[in-house]
Design a protein around this motif. Structure first.
Motif, PDB file in Angstrom:
ATOM      1  N   ARG A  23     -47.471  71.578  22.983  1.00 38.50           N
ATOM      2  CA  ARG A  23     -47.673  70.593  24.045  1.00 38.50           C
ATOM      3  C   ARG A  23     -48.349  69.344  23.475  1.00 38.50           C
ATOM      4  O   ARG A  23     -49.056  69.415  22.462  1.00 38.50           O
ATOM      5  CB  ARG A  23     -48.556  71.154  25.163  1.00 38.50           C
ATOM      6  N   GLY A  24     -48.136  68.230  24.125  1.00 38.15           N
ATOM      7  CA  GLY A  24     -48.825  67.001  23.762  1.00 38.15           C
ATOM      8  C   GLY A  24     -48.569  66.583  22.326  1.00 38.15           C
ATOM      9  O   GLY A  24     -47.430  66.490  21.864  1.00 38.15           O
ATOM     10  N   ALA A  25     -49.682  66.329  21.599  1.00 39.92           N
ATOM     11  CA  ALA A  25     -49.573  65.888  20.207  1.00 39.92           C
ATOM     12  C   ALA A  25     -48.914  66.946  19.337  1.00 39.92           C
ATOM     13  O   ALA A  25     -48.152  66.628  18.421  1.00 39.92           O
ATOM     14  CB  ALA A  25     -50.969  65.540  19.663  1.00 39.92           C
ATOM     15  N   ALA A  26     -49.189  68.230  19.630  1.00 34.28           N
ATOM     16  CA  ALA A  26     -48.572  69.306  18.858  1.00 34.28           C
ATOM     17  C   ALA A  26     -47.059  69.302  19.033  1.00 34.28           C
ATOM     18  O   ALA A  26     -46.312  69.579  18.082  1.00 34.28           O
ATOM     19  CB  ALA A  26     -49.146  70.659  19.297  1.00 34.28           C
ATOM     20  N   ALA A  27     -46.591  68.974  20.234  1.00 29.83           N
ATOM     21  CA  ALA A  27     -45.152  68.896  20.483  1.00 29.83           C
ATOM     22  C   ALA A  27     -44.530  67.758  19.684  1.00 29.83           C
ATOM     23  O   ALA A  27     -43.421  67.887  19.157  1.00 29.83           O
ATOM     24  CB  ALA A  27     -44.881  68.715  21.971  1.00 29.83           C
ATOM     25  N   ASP A  28     -45.239  66.629  19.580  1.00 28.25           N
ATOM     26  CA  ASP A  28     -44.724  65.502  18.794  1.00 28.25           C
ATOM     27  C   ASP A  28     -44.623  65.869  17.314  1.00 28.25           C
ATOM     28  O   ASP A  28     -43.651  65.517  16.645  1.00 28.25           O
ATOM     29  CB  ASP A  28     -45.635  64.283  18.970  1.00 28.25           C
ATOM     30  N   VAL A  29     -45.634  66.570  16.814  1.00 26.89           N
ATOM     31  CA  VAL A  29     -45.613  66.998  15.411  1.00 26.89           C
ATOM     32  C   VAL A  29     -44.466  67.978  15.176  1.00 26.89           C
ATOM     33  O   VAL A  29     -43.722  67.870  14.194  1.00 26.89           O
ATOM     34  CB  VAL A  29     -46.954  67.642  15.021  1.00 26.89           C
TER      35      VAL A  29
END
Length: 343
Positions: A23-29
């Motif tokens: 989710r969030g930044a982890a999803a972008d990574v």
């Protein structure tokens, strides 16, 4: 009927995404890493494909045209015909995934392995699988644009450009650099094979994480999954029958018919998953579910068929007749008795 250990890893990855979605930044990574992994995956495909083998395979063009017709014409037509099963057997999202399944290219590794076990034309299977994968990079997105259109979730004209940049360009780069890196790739085949599979697992995790965040898994029930399995079993049975008896009608010999059956009845998980992540975006998890199930089903069924073909008594009789016909004639009794040598 073997269960592919890799399928267990894929299911484990799906479970991980269900419990701990990015989710969030982890999803972008995860999305950025998935994009890079897909590009590297197709770069390796390009570096492995021997241009010389591909050109040599063109000599058997009738067989390759037959396999391509099965993969990109007959399969999609059957997928379109399955539209009548909505909503009785399939939900619309599952049908979209089933239709996408019929558009992806054939496999390479399993087609070669099963053709070899069944004592078929292995060089033809190598070329047929390679041609299908190469053509699929271009044909699959175009077919998806024609039959899926905007209903594919994130599919658009930009997706075609993304497919070219993310899949075709790295593949061509691998082909261009094969002269210098082909030996390295061949020597480290096992290690790079792990990189291949790890890349696909990352793609699956990213796709199913997005699906969990979007809440699309509430659309699937056990009854719908059972209906999907029945439909896929019928689809596989139809293609196995058409490829075998169609090859006979086209007057291919037994070895060629084996290659046609195994290369023309299968779909590639390795090629389909990256394409689905690009074409479907957040809806990729439902889109790849039919492909994952079909992949395991085709491995189990084709393993049984290949083993039975390898023990076909008619084939053994034909091989024995060929050996007898090609054996040199034994010297006559007269020649042995007189000490003369047969000339």
């Amino acid at each position: 009927m073997p269960i592919d250990p890799y399928i267990l890893l894929l299911l484990g990855t799906v479970g991980l995404a269900a419990l701990f979605p990015a989710r969030g930044a982890a999803a972008d990574v995860a999305s950025g890493a998935s994009t890079a992994a897909i590009a590297f995956l197709f770069f390796l495909y390009g570096a492995r494909l021997s241009t010389r083998e591909a050109l040599d395979g063109l000599k058997h063009w009738r067989l390759h045209v037959t396999v391509l017709a099965c993969t990109f014409v007959i399969f999609p037509l059957l997928g379109l015909a399955a539209r009548g099963l909505v909503p009785v057997f399939l939900t619309h999202p599952l049908y979209q995934g089933l239709l996408f399944l019929t558009l992806v290219p054939s496999t390479i590794q399993s087609s070669i392995a099963f053709t070899s076990i069944a004592r078929g034309n292995v060089p033809a299977a190598i070329c047929a699988g390679s041609f299908s994968s190469l053509v699929g990079i271009v044909i699959t997105p175009l077919l998806a644009a024609a039959v899926l259109g905007s209903s594919a979730g994130g599919f658009s004209a930009d997706s075609l450009v993304q497919i070219v940049l993310q899949l075709l360009v790295p593949f061509l780069a691998g082909q261009l650099l094969r002269r210098w890196i082909g030996g390295f790739v061949a020597r480290h085949k096992k290690v790079l094979g792990l990189v291949d599979r790890g890349s696909i697992l990352l793609v699956v995790y990213t796709a199913f994480s997005e699906g969990m965040v979007q809440g699309i898994w509430h659309q699937v029930s056990p009854i719908r999954l059972g209906g999907l399995l029945v439909v896929e079993a019928v689809l596989l049975a139809v293609m196995l029958t058409l490829t075998w008896y169609g090859g006979k009608a086209l007057r291919f010999n037994r070895e060629d018919r084996i290659a046609i059956q195994f290369a023309g009845s299968k779909k590639s998980l390795a090629s389909g998953l990256p394409m689905a992540s690009v074409l479907f975006g957040a809806h990729a998890s439902l889109a790849v579910l039919p492909l994952m199930l079909f992949h395991q089903m085709q491995l189990m069924v084709c393993a049984v068929i290949a083993k039975r073909r390898s023990h076909d008594p008619r084939q053994e009789a034909e091989e024995a007749a060929e050996v007898t016909a090609s054996a040199p004639a034994a010297p006559s009794r007269t020649a042995v008795g007189t000490g003369s040598r047969p000339r």
